[in-house]
Design an enzyme around this catalytic site. Structure first.
Site, PDB file in Angstrom:
ATOM      1  N   GLU A  18      39.161  39.358  42.542  1.00  0.00           N
ATOM      2  CA  GLU A  18      38.538  37.744  42.435  1.00  0.00           C
ATOM      3  C   GLU A  18      36.793  37.945  42.211  1.00  0.00           C
ATOM      4  O   GLU A  18      36.383  36.969  41.337  1.00  0.00           O
ATOM      5  CB  GLU A  18      38.653  37.188  43.786  1.00  0.00           C
ATOM      6  CG  GLU A  18      37.792  35.869  44.073  1.00  0.00           C
ATOM      7  CD  GLU A  18      37.328  35.449  45.634  1.00  0.00           C
ATOM      8  OE1 GLU A  18      36.730  34.847  45.856  1.00  0.00           O
ATOM      9  OE2 GLU A  18      38.239  36.286  46.591  1.00  0.00           O
ATOM     10  N   ASP A  71      35.835  35.850  38.506  1.00  0.00           N
ATOM     11  CA  ASP A  71      34.588  35.080  38.729  1.00  0.00           C
ATOM     12  C   ASP A  71      33.654  35.179  37.663  1.00  0.00           C
ATOM     13  O   ASP A  71      33.085  34.430  37.061  1.00  0.00           O
ATOM     14  CB  ASP A  71      34.016  35.019  40.194  1.00  0.00           C
ATOM     15  CG  ASP A  71      32.927  34.131  40.290  1.00  0.00           C
ATOM     16  OD1 ASP A  71      33.233  32.834  40.419  1.00  0.00           O
ATOM     17  OD2 ASP A  71      31.639  34.534  40.587  1.00  0.00           O
ATOM     18  N   ASP A  77      41.078  31.376  44.789  1.00  0.00           N
ATOM     19  CA  ASP A  77      40.763  32.683  44.745  1.00  0.00           C
ATOM     20  C   ASP A  77      41.608  33.588  44.093  1.00  0.00           C
ATOM     21  O   ASP A  77      41.186  34.617  43.274  1.00  0.00           O
ATOM     22  CB  ASP A  77      40.487  33.234  46.202  1.00  0.00           C
ATOM     23  CG  ASP A  77      39.399  32.895  46.836  1.00  0.00           C
ATOM     24  OD1 ASP A  77      38.476  32.147  46.246  1.00  0.00           O
ATOM     25  OD2 ASP A  77      39.171  32.911  48.122  1.00  0.00           O
ATOM     26  N   GLU A  81      41.336  33.453  40.094  1.00  0.00           N
ATOM     27  CA  GLU A  81      40.152  34.321  39.600  1.00  0.00           C
ATOM     28  C   GLU A  81      40.409  35.836  39.860  1.00  0.00           C
ATOM     29  O   GLU A  81      40.250  36.563  38.938  1.00  0.00           O
ATOM     30  CB  GLU A  81      38.755  34.274  40.757  1.00  0.00           C
ATOM     31  CG  GLU A  81      38.022  32.726  40.479  1.00  0.00           C
ATOM     32  CD  GLU A  81      36.765  32.685  41.323  1.00  0.00           C
ATOM     33  OE1 GLU A  81      35.926  31.867  40.833  1.00  0.00           O
ATOM     34  OE2 GLU A  81      36.853  33.001  42.377  1.00  0.00           O
TER      35      GLU A  81
END
Length: 230
Positions: free
Chosen positions: A47, A51, A120, A123
């Site tokens: 994640e 991101d 989440d 990502e």
């Protein structure tokens, strides 16, 4: 994981060379804790990576799509495009929650539809694609599944704000959201909400939280108002 990982690969139009990365991206910390696995076996590190990739791709996209927009506005626009609600909306389009490995407790309390968990996971999925297939494949996924139909997505996840703007600009009537029903046990409840403009009901919504139900109701009201104008 309640659905086959090959089905998820079809949905995202990407086949992993290392399927372990895809499974890792779908592994929530609650599953790792329940199975007493290593903390790093959950998807949090992926994640973190995803991101960063998402921020770069969305920044580049906005930079070239809006050549005259100043830095401050670009920053605000990017934040709205990749916020939790927006990513959860994208995850819902992919039914991502159905592919998650969750602990029994998290699963029982509606974790597969919780925005914080599914955003989440999206990502983490981006991070996994980046590691498996490189930047070009990660970028293609983001363009096809995150940065597509931005106006339509904002219309949904920011529908309460948009409805408020529509009503204030045209009729000036007040907007009222009323809880009209609750279904299910306390740990997995659904709420039904109606939205009224003045004395008239314009939309209904159902969600796992009152706020989510209000957003759905506002979205239905916006569609109804737009159809009247058409």
């Amino acid at each position: 994981m309640s659905r086959n990982i090959k089905e998820l690969e079809k949905k995202i139009s990407y086949s992993f060379s290392d399927e372990g990365l895809l499974k890792h991206a779908m592994t929530h910390s609650s599953y790792v804790n329940e199975k007493r696995l290593k903390k790093t076996d959950c998807n949090e590190r992926l994640e973190f990576l995803g991101d960063a990739v998402l921020e770069l791709v969305s920044s580049e996209y906005l930079f070239f799509e809006n050549p005259k927009m100043p830095e401050g506005e670009l920053t605000k626009l990017r934040a709205s495009m990749v916020c939790e609600k927006a990513l959860a909306f994208c995850a819902r389009d992919l039914d991502l929650g159905d592919f998650l490995l969750l602990g029994k407790g998290e699963d029982a309390t509606g974790g597969r539809k919780r925005d914080s968990i599914t955003s989440d996971a999206l990502e983490a999925l981006i991070g996994a694609i980046y590691l498996d297939g490189g930047f070009a494949n990660a970028k293609e996924f983001i363009l096809n599944h995150v940065l597509n139909d931005l106006e339509g997505k904002r219309l949904f996840y920011d529908s309460k704000t948009i409805l408020q703007e529509l009503v204030q600009g045209n009729s000036g009537k007040g907007i009222c959201y009323e809880l009209v029903g609750e279904v299910g046990p306390d740990h997995n409840k659904s709420f039904q909400v109606e939205v009224r403009i003045g004395d008239t009901t314009y939309g209904q919504g159902i969600g796992r939280t009152k706020k989510a139900a209000e957003q759905e109701a506002a979205y239905q009201a916006i569609l109804k108002l737009k159809n009247r104008k058409a």
